[in-house]
Design an enzyme around this catalytic site. Structure first.
Site, mmCIF file in Angstrom:
data_model
loop_
_atom_site.group_PDB
_atom_site.id
_atom_site.type_symbol
_atom_site.label_atom_id
_atom_site.label_comp_id
_atom_site.label_asym_id
_atom_site.label_seq_id
_atom_site.Cartn_x
_atom_site.Cartn_y
_atom_site.Cartn_z
ATOM 1 N N GLY A 134 0.810 -1.226 0.000
ATOM 2 C CA GLY A 134 0.000 0.000 0.000
ATOM 3 C C GLY A 134 0.834 1.263 0.000
ATOM 4 O O GLY A 134 1.588 1.533 -0.937
ATOM 5 N N LYS A 205 3.044 -10.023 -4.193
ATOM 6 C CA LYS A 205 3.889 -8.929 -3.689
ATOM 7 C C LYS A 205 5.301 -9.427 -3.375
ATOM 8 O O LYS A 205 6.288 -8.746 -3.648
ATOM 9 C CB LYS A 205 3.229 -8.320 -2.444
ATOM 10 C CG LYS A 205 1.902 -7.623 -2.763
ATOM 11 C CD LYS A 205 1.111 -7.346 -1.496
ATOM 12 C CE LYS A 205 -0.185 -6.590 -1.777
ATOM 13 N NZ LYS A 205 -1.107 -6.588 -0.635
HETATM 14 N N1 HSE Z 1 -6.025 -6.803 -0.633
HETATM 15 C C1 HSE Z 1 -4.791 -6.137 -0.408
HETATM 16 C C2 HSE Z 1 -4.456 -6.203 1.074
HETATM 17 C C3 HSE Z 1 -4.884 -4.712 -0.880
HETATM 18 O O1 HSE Z 1 -5.352 -6.463 1.876
HETATM 19 O O2 HSE Z 1 -3.309 -6.016 1.438
HETATM 20 C C4 HSE Z 1 -3.570 -4.005 -0.926
HETATM 21 O O3 HSE Z 1 -2.709 -4.593 -1.853
#
Ligand code: HSE
Length: 436
Positions: A134, A205
């Protein structure tokens, strides 16, 4: 100087958040970028839907291809997610000579190698800070701030939804499904929330982080992923009695034999800062040979935090738009022709310590049988807790911490323990990392 014109594909949580931040902070952003940046066009599937942003000065369409084909648009923000339509749109945008900023981790993890090749050939940039953790600028930290180091390992809480669920279950005893529904309402969860709870999103990620840390091609298919759906409140409580917290971690470690890439629930000593990262917050611990351990912390999901990363990428792109493509920071931190072919290790060859929970009959010799099996596989025991049987029950829970061993040895030992007549059900196994 002429303003930079942005076309936004997707006006969901992240798209609306990016429009808001670009509008709200327009003056400050222009001072930083050296040029005015304006959103002139945006696409959304349903134009009648109520939006969380002001679109009165934005030309809206349901057709993203129109925006990609528009010669007046300089930068495309791909914020629709998914890896099929998004891939086609991004490749087309690149072919049309547009820079792209994306928050799409699945897209980069699965198709990044192809997209970066084509972008380099076309002389355009693909920026993806918002794809990982994020609002935390972890891509920038790894790619630029730590570029003097050899990265030894990194470990991160990189799914906000999963961390929110584990925290609410631990602190408030809430039900898994109930917390997940709240994470969906808050816009944290993926369109398919199984991506969050099964470790797929964290795997995407981790793939990106590992490539940037070690200079290897993106290889999502080699990541071991395990989710949080099997974690029980009793595991959380036993872990606490032993001085640990359970966190869903993505771990990438360079060893002499290859690279470990794995996502799974993990016991971490509770004294570590990262063990105390709760709710939707993310944190990534990176160990460089020169800098030592460093920790990056912040909101891992949500409209404004993700928009913070998207907008930072837009400003970066605007700043370097006119610079010679050869002198830009490479997409994966290392020069494209200098990526290494170090193997990613299969999970069986990963070394870690373990927490084991099993349900055993309350009679002599049971523990001896279990410890003999572990000894046969050269697995040392660090601690054992044997609980009192619940009234009326003939079995009792046994909890063990082991020292480090190869996953292959632990798999073999667990299957022998499960075959003992005195053991009921499956052995719960959670990996343990000291992150020291
Ligand atoms: N679904 C992802 C999370 C959103 O909860 O981290 C951010 O990448």
């Amino acid at each position: 100087m002429k303003p930079v014109r942005i076309g936004v594909l997707g006006l969901g949580t992240v798209g609306a958040g990016a429009v808001n931040v670009l509008q709200r902070n327009a003056a400050e952003i222009a001072r930083r970028a050296g040029r005015e940046i304006i959103v002139t066009r945006a696409s959304a599937r349903d134009l009648q839907r109520q939006r969380n942003c002001d679109t009165q000065d934005i030309e809206l369409t349901t057709d993203p291809c129109q925006i990609i084909a528009d010669p007046k648009i300089d930068i495309i923000l791909e914020l629709i997610g998914g890896d099929t339509l998004a891939r086609d749109l991004v490749l087309q945008a690149v072919a049309n000579g547009k820079h792209v900023v994306t928050a799409n981790k699945a897209l980069i993890a699965l198709h990044g190698n192809e997209i970066f090749d084509k972008a380099s050939a076309a002389g355009v940039m693909i920026a993806f800070e918002a794809a990982v953790a994020g609002g935390i600028p972890i891509i920038k930290a790894l790619r630029e701030g730590l570029s003097g180091n050899q990265i030894e390992w990194l470990a991160g809480i990189i799914n906000g939804t999963g961390n929110f669920i584990l925290t609410e279950m631990r602190d408030k005893g809430r039900d898994f499904a109930d917390v997940l529904a709240e994470a969906q309402e808050l816009g944290y969860a993926e369109a398919d929330p199984t991506f969050d709870v099964q470790g797929i999103d964290a795997g995407h990620k981790l793939t990106i982080l590992a490539s940037i840390a070690f200079g290897i091609p993106l290889q999502f298919d080699k990541v071991y992923t395990e989710g949080i759906t099997e974690i029980t409140r009793s595991d959380v409580a036993y872990a606490e009695q032993l001085g640990y917290r359970i966190k869903h971690l993505g771990i990438a470690r360079k060893t002499g034999r290859g690279i470990e890439l794995r996502v799974h629930p993990t016991l971490i000593p509770e004294r570590r800062l990262i063990a105390n990262v709760d709710g939707v917050m993310n944190a990534v611990l990176v160990k460089g040979d020169a800098v030592g351990p460093t920790l990056y912390y912040g909101a891992g999901a949500g409209a404004d935090p993700t928009a913070s990363a998207v907008v930072a990428d837009v400003i970066d792109v605007v700043r370097v738009m006119t610079s010679d493509p050869e002198n830009r920071v490479p997409h994966l931190a290392f020069q494209p022709d200098a990526l290494a072919d170090i193997p990613v290790l299969p999970m069986e060859q990963v070394e870690t310590a373990y927490y084991l929970r099993l349900q055993a009959e309350d009679k002599p010799g049971v523990l001896a049988d279990i410890t003999r099996i572990l000894a046969d596989h050269r697995i040392s025991i660090e601690a054992i807790i044997q609980k009192e049987p619940v009234a009326g029950e003939t079995t009792l829970p046994v909890i063990m911490l082991t020292q480090k061993t190869m996953e292959r040895e632990m798999n073999a030992a667990i299957s022998k323990i499960e075959n003992l007549a005195t053991i009921t059900g499956k052995v719960t196994r959670i990996r343990v990392e000291t992150l020291g």
